[in-house]
Design a protein around this motif. Structure first.
Motif, PDB file in Angstrom:
ATOM      1  N   GLY A  48       0.835  -1.198   0.000  1.00 46.24           N
ATOM      2  CA  GLY A  48       0.000   0.000   0.000  1.00 46.24           C
ATOM      3  C   GLY A  48       0.863   1.239   0.000  1.00 46.24           C
ATOM      4  O   GLY A  48       2.046   1.191  -0.333  1.00 46.24           O
ATOM      5  N   SER A  92     -10.434  -1.559   9.332  1.00 46.97           N
ATOM      6  CA  SER A  92     -10.940  -1.038   8.063  1.00 46.97           C
ATOM      7  C   SER A  92     -12.139  -0.112   8.238  1.00 46.97           C
ATOM      8  O   SER A  92     -12.830   0.160   7.269  1.00 46.97           O
ATOM      9  CB  SER A  92     -11.345  -2.202   7.145  1.00 46.97           C
ATOM     10  OG  SER A  92     -12.336  -2.991   7.753  1.00 46.97           O
ATOM     11  N   ASN A 128      -4.424   0.084   7.551  1.00 42.98           N
ATOM     12  CA  ASN A 128      -5.794   0.527   7.328  1.00 42.98           C
ATOM     13  C   ASN A 128      -6.247  -0.011   5.973  1.00 42.98           C
ATOM     14  O   ASN A 128      -5.775   0.435   4.926  1.00 42.98           O
ATOM     15  CB  ASN A 128      -5.870   2.051   7.366  1.00 42.98           C
ATOM     16  CG  ASN A 128      -7.294   2.558   7.433  1.00 42.98           C
ATOM     17  OD1 ASN A 128      -8.248   1.850   7.106  1.00 42.98           O
ATOM     18  ND2 ASN A 128      -7.463   3.799   7.842  1.00 42.98           N
ATOM     19  N   GLU A 135      -8.890  -0.539   3.065  1.00 42.06           N
ATOM     20  CA  GLU A 135     -10.098   0.042   2.459  1.00 42.06           C
ATOM     21  C   GLU A 135     -10.131  -0.369   1.000  1.00 42.06           C
ATOM     22  O   GLU A 135      -9.393   0.164   0.169  1.00 42.06           O
ATOM     23  CB  GLU A 135     -10.091   1.562   2.591  1.00 42.06           C
ATOM     24  CG  GLU A 135     -11.349   2.227   2.078  1.00 42.06           C
ATOM     25  CD  GLU A 135     -12.605   1.592   2.645  1.00 42.06           C
ATOM     26  OE1 GLU A 135     -13.299   0.882   1.894  1.00 42.06           O
ATOM     27  OE2 GLU A 135     -12.872   1.801   3.847  1.00 42.06           O
ATOM     28  N   THR A 136     -10.984  -1.349   0.680  1.00 44.03           N
ATOM     29  CA  THR A 136     -11.037  -1.889  -0.679  1.00 44.03           C
ATOM     30  C   THR A 136     -11.887  -1.042  -1.624  1.00 44.03           C
ATOM     31  O   THR A 136     -11.765  -1.181  -2.842  1.00 44.03           O
ATOM     32  CB  THR A 136     -11.596  -3.321  -0.642  1.00 44.03           C
ATOM     33  OG1 THR A 136     -12.897  -3.312  -0.020  1.00 44.03           O
ATOM     34  CG2 THR A 136     -10.677  -4.241   0.154  1.00 44.03           C
ATOM     35  N   ASN A 137     -12.730  -0.166  -1.073  1.00 41.79           N
ATOM     36  CA  ASN A 137     -13.561   0.686  -1.920  1.00 41.79           C
ATOM     37  C   ASN A 137     -12.729   1.842  -2.449  1.00 41.79           C
ATOM     38  O   ASN A 137     -12.093   2.569  -1.668  1.00 41.79           O
ATOM     39  CB  ASN A 137     -14.763   1.188  -1.120  1.00 41.79           C
ATOM     40  CG  ASN A 137     -15.726   1.985  -1.972  1.00 41.79           C
ATOM     41  OD1 ASN A 137     -15.497   3.156  -2.278  1.00 41.79           O
ATOM     42  ND2 ASN A 137     -16.822   1.354  -2.362  1.00 41.79           N
ATOM     43  N   ARG A 138     -12.739   2.051  -3.758  1.00 38.92           N
ATOM     44  CA  ARG A 138     -11.893   3.076  -4.370  1.00 38.92           C
ATOM     45  C   ARG A 138     -12.272   4.490  -3.896  1.00 38.92           C
ATOM     46  O   ARG A 138     -11.394   5.304  -3.591  1.00 38.92           O
ATOM     47  CB  ARG A 138     -11.996   2.995  -5.899  1.00 38.92           C
ATOM     48  CG  ARG A 138     -11.076   3.949  -6.639  1.00 38.92           C
ATOM     49  CD  ARG A 138     -11.373   3.902  -8.126  1.00 38.92           C
ATOM     50  NE  ARG A 138     -11.105   2.590  -8.675  1.00 38.92           N
ATOM     51  CZ  ARG A 138      -9.916   2.235  -9.174  1.00 38.92           C
ATOM     52  NH1 ARG A 138      -8.905   3.101  -9.169  1.00 38.92           N
ATOM     53  NH2 ARG A 138      -9.749   1.037  -9.689  1.00 38.92           N
ATOM     54  N   LYS A 197     -13.947   5.423  -1.085  1.00 39.10           N
ATOM     55  CA  LYS A 197     -13.606   5.601   0.329  1.00 39.10           C
ATOM     56  C   LYS A 197     -12.098   5.707   0.530  1.00 39.10           C
ATOM     57  O   LYS A 197     -11.629   6.431   1.400  1.00 39.10           O
ATOM     58  CB  LYS A 197     -14.172   4.439   1.141  1.00 39.10           C
ATOM     59  CG  LYS A 197     -15.686   4.423   1.221  1.00 39.10           C
ATOM     60  CD  LYS A 197     -16.167   3.273   2.090  1.00 39.10           C
ATOM     61  CE  LYS A 197     -17.690   3.263   2.188  1.00 39.10           C
ATOM     62  NZ  LYS A 197     -18.161   2.127   3.032  1.00 39.10           N
ATOM     63  N   TYR A 198     -11.344   4.974  -0.277  1.00 34.76           N
ATOM     64  CA  TYR A 198      -9.888   5.051  -0.208  1.00 34.76           C
ATOM     65  C   TYR A 198      -9.402   6.458  -0.562  1.00 34.76           C
ATOM     66  O   TYR A 198      -8.506   7.007   0.088  1.00 34.76           O
ATOM     67  CB  TYR A 198      -9.284   4.014  -1.150  1.00 34.76           C
ATOM     68  CG  TYR A 198      -7.770   3.980  -1.164  1.00 34.76           C
ATOM     69  CD1 TYR A 198      -7.074   3.227  -0.220  1.00 34.76           C
ATOM     70  CD2 TYR A 198      -7.045   4.677  -2.125  1.00 34.76           C
ATOM     71  CE1 TYR A 198      -5.691   3.185  -0.240  1.00 34.76           C
ATOM     72  CE2 TYR A 198      -5.669   4.637  -2.150  1.00 34.76           C
ATOM     73  CZ  TYR A 198      -4.995   3.883  -1.201  1.00 34.76           C
ATOM     74  OH  TYR A 198      -3.629   3.853  -1.214  1.00 34.76           O
ATOM     75  N   SER A 245      -7.580   9.250   1.995  1.00 38.38           N
ATOM     76  CA  SER A 245      -6.293   9.891   1.727  1.00 38.38           C
ATOM     77  C   SER A 245      -6.363  11.410   1.886  1.00 38.38           C
ATOM     78  O   SER A 245      -5.329  12.054   2.095  1.00 38.38           O
ATOM     79  CB  SER A 245      -5.821   9.534   0.313  1.00 38.38           C
ATOM     80  OG  SER A 245      -6.725  10.035  -0.664  1.00 38.38           O
ATOM     81  N   PHE A 254      -1.925   2.512   4.022  1.00 38.60           N
ATOM     82  CA  PHE A 254      -3.234   2.460   3.370  1.00 38.60           C
ATOM     83  C   PHE A 254      -3.189   1.301   2.372  1.00 38.60           C
ATOM     84  O   PHE A 254      -2.372   1.325   1.440  1.00 38.60           O
ATOM     85  CB  PHE A 254      -3.543   3.762   2.615  1.00 38.60           C
ATOM     86  CG  PHE A 254      -3.595   4.979   3.485  1.00 38.60           C
ATOM     87  CD1 PHE A 254      -4.738   5.306   4.184  1.00 38.60           C
ATOM     88  CD2 PHE A 254      -2.491   5.816   3.599  1.00 38.60           C
ATOM     89  CE1 PHE A 254      -4.794   6.443   4.974  1.00 38.60           C
ATOM     90  CE2 PHE A 254      -2.536   6.946   4.383  1.00 38.60           C
ATOM     91  CZ  PHE A 254      -3.689   7.259   5.078  1.00 38.60           C
ATOM     92  N   ARG A 302      -5.425  -1.133  -0.296  1.00 39.99           N
ATOM     93  CA  ARG A 302      -6.682  -1.249  -1.034  1.00 39.99           C
ATOM     94  C   ARG A 302      -6.799  -2.567  -1.781  1.00 39.99           C
ATOM     95  O   ARG A 302      -7.900  -3.093  -1.957  1.00 39.99           O
ATOM     96  CB  ARG A 302      -6.826  -0.091  -2.034  1.00 39.99           C
ATOM     97  CG  ARG A 302      -8.221   0.030  -2.628  1.00 39.99           C
ATOM     98  CD  ARG A 302      -8.344   1.236  -3.530  1.00 39.99           C
ATOM     99  NE  ARG A 302      -7.597   1.098  -4.762  1.00 39.99           N
ATOM    100  CZ  ARG A 302      -8.085   0.505  -5.858  1.00 39.99           C
ATOM    101  NH1 ARG A 302      -9.295  -0.018  -5.840  1.00 39.99           N
ATOM    102  NH2 ARG A 302      -7.358   0.432  -6.946  1.00 39.99           N
TER     103      ARG A 302
END
Length: 326
Positions: free
Chosen positions: A158, A185, A222, A224-227, A229-230, A234, A254, A256
């Motif tokens: 990440g 997450s 952390n 976060e697989t959702n683009r 929300k990622y 940030s 981070f 993803r």
């Protein structure tokens, strides 16, 4: 052909009497069995509804519907050590390799099996599991796992608070240090992790980390697989940096991509809505793990385990100073 008599289609009076006697015997035997059977127990009285709550809406307390937490009794992780660059989630194959994989029937069947497994996974499974013990998956082990029995923590790829423009590997940060790794997450999971690691909830742990700088370190992952929300996450990098020391910015990741079901199952992070805490030694082996909200006894296990690993590292440095220098 002999004609059939109409009288033969109906039973004679003697046969009818015989059948009636047979039915009577069956009825007597059935009545005897019913009389010998134990009488049904009267249902237990339900507990009264609390004051101010209607009996219709009140549900008597249950023991988590059969769910009970168990202590983590065996090491978790992978049998092979992690490698930097692995689990990046990026397809690094050449065009020829992708074409061969597309036309290969065995790879097609394997891919179809993986997609079927992903589709069949209930979307709300993680949400429904939160109803028991606030999503806590297991109780922490009282003692750290032995080094020769412990398994390896996987590599995550990440970006970090130090530099959001280039990828970084967790393995390079974990090597040659005792690491307190927090994996979460969501805000819910972060608050659970803070019950283990925050200065307010566990001041002894913070004192141990502060007094062992160079040997022990905190690491946060952390996920976060959702683009979208990622991207939003940030944007708060400034606030996240202010909450941490500058020397810890490269230890906040981070992530993803690359979080497969295999990783979740082997490391024990089955519930994506819950926070997890790990003690990882300098060889990237998982020596201790905790999940969900920390209990007072579990925080004692964490502090004791961290001291044990620091003592092991200090002892090995005295016996082999060249390895520590490397």
């Amino acid at each position: 052909m002999r004609p059939t008599r109409i009288s033969s289609l109906f039973p004679r009076r003697a046969d009818a009497f015989k059948l009636c006697r047979l039915c009577q015997h069956r009825a007597i035997r059935t009545s005897a069995r019913l009389l010998a059977a134990p009488s049904p127990q009267t249902p237990a009285k339900s507990s009264p509804a609390p004051v101010g709550q209607s009996p219709a809406s009140y549900k008597a307390p249950t023991k988590n519907d059969g769910f009970s937490l168990e202590t983590l009794g065996r090491p978790i992780g992978f049998h092979r050590p992690p490698l930097p660059g692995k689990n990046s989630g990026e397809d690094t194959r050449s065009l020829k390799e992708r074409r061969d994989d597309f036309v290969d029937w065995g790879n097609h069947l394997q891919r179809r099996k993986e997609l079927t497994k992903a589709v069949s996974k209930p979307y709300f499974r993680d949400f429904t599991n939160v109803q028991y013990e606030r999503g806590k998956s297991f109780l922490a082990n009282p003692r750290v796992f032995r080094a020769d029995r412990a398994l390896f923590f996987p590599n995550f790829v990440g970006t970090t608070l130090a530099d959001l423009s280039k990828p970084a590997d967790t393995t390079l940060v974990l090597l040659n240090r005792i690491s307190l790794v927090s994996v979460y997450s969501s805000d819910w999971a972060l608050k659970q992790v803070q019950t283990w690691t925050s200065e307010k909830q566990n001041p002894d742990l913070c004192r141990i980390l502060q007094g062992s700088r160079g040997i022990a370190q905190p690491v946060e992952v952390n996920i976060e697989t959702n683009r979208l929300k990622y991207f939003i996450l940030s944007l708060f990098k400034g606030r996240l940096r202010n909450e941490r020391a500058q020397e810890d910015w490269d230890k906040y990741f981070f992530v993803r991509k690359g979080i497969t079901d295999e990783i979740r199952e082997n490391v024990g992070i089955m519930n994506a809505k819950v926070g997890y805490v790990f003690l990882v030694d300098g060889a990237c082996r998982i020596r201790w793990a905790g999940s969900g909200d920390a209990q007072e006894e579990e925080k004692h296990f964490l502090n004791k385990g961290l001291k044990t690993l620091i003592s092991e590292t200090a002892g090995s440095a005295k016996t082999n100073p060249k390895a520590q220098a490397a």
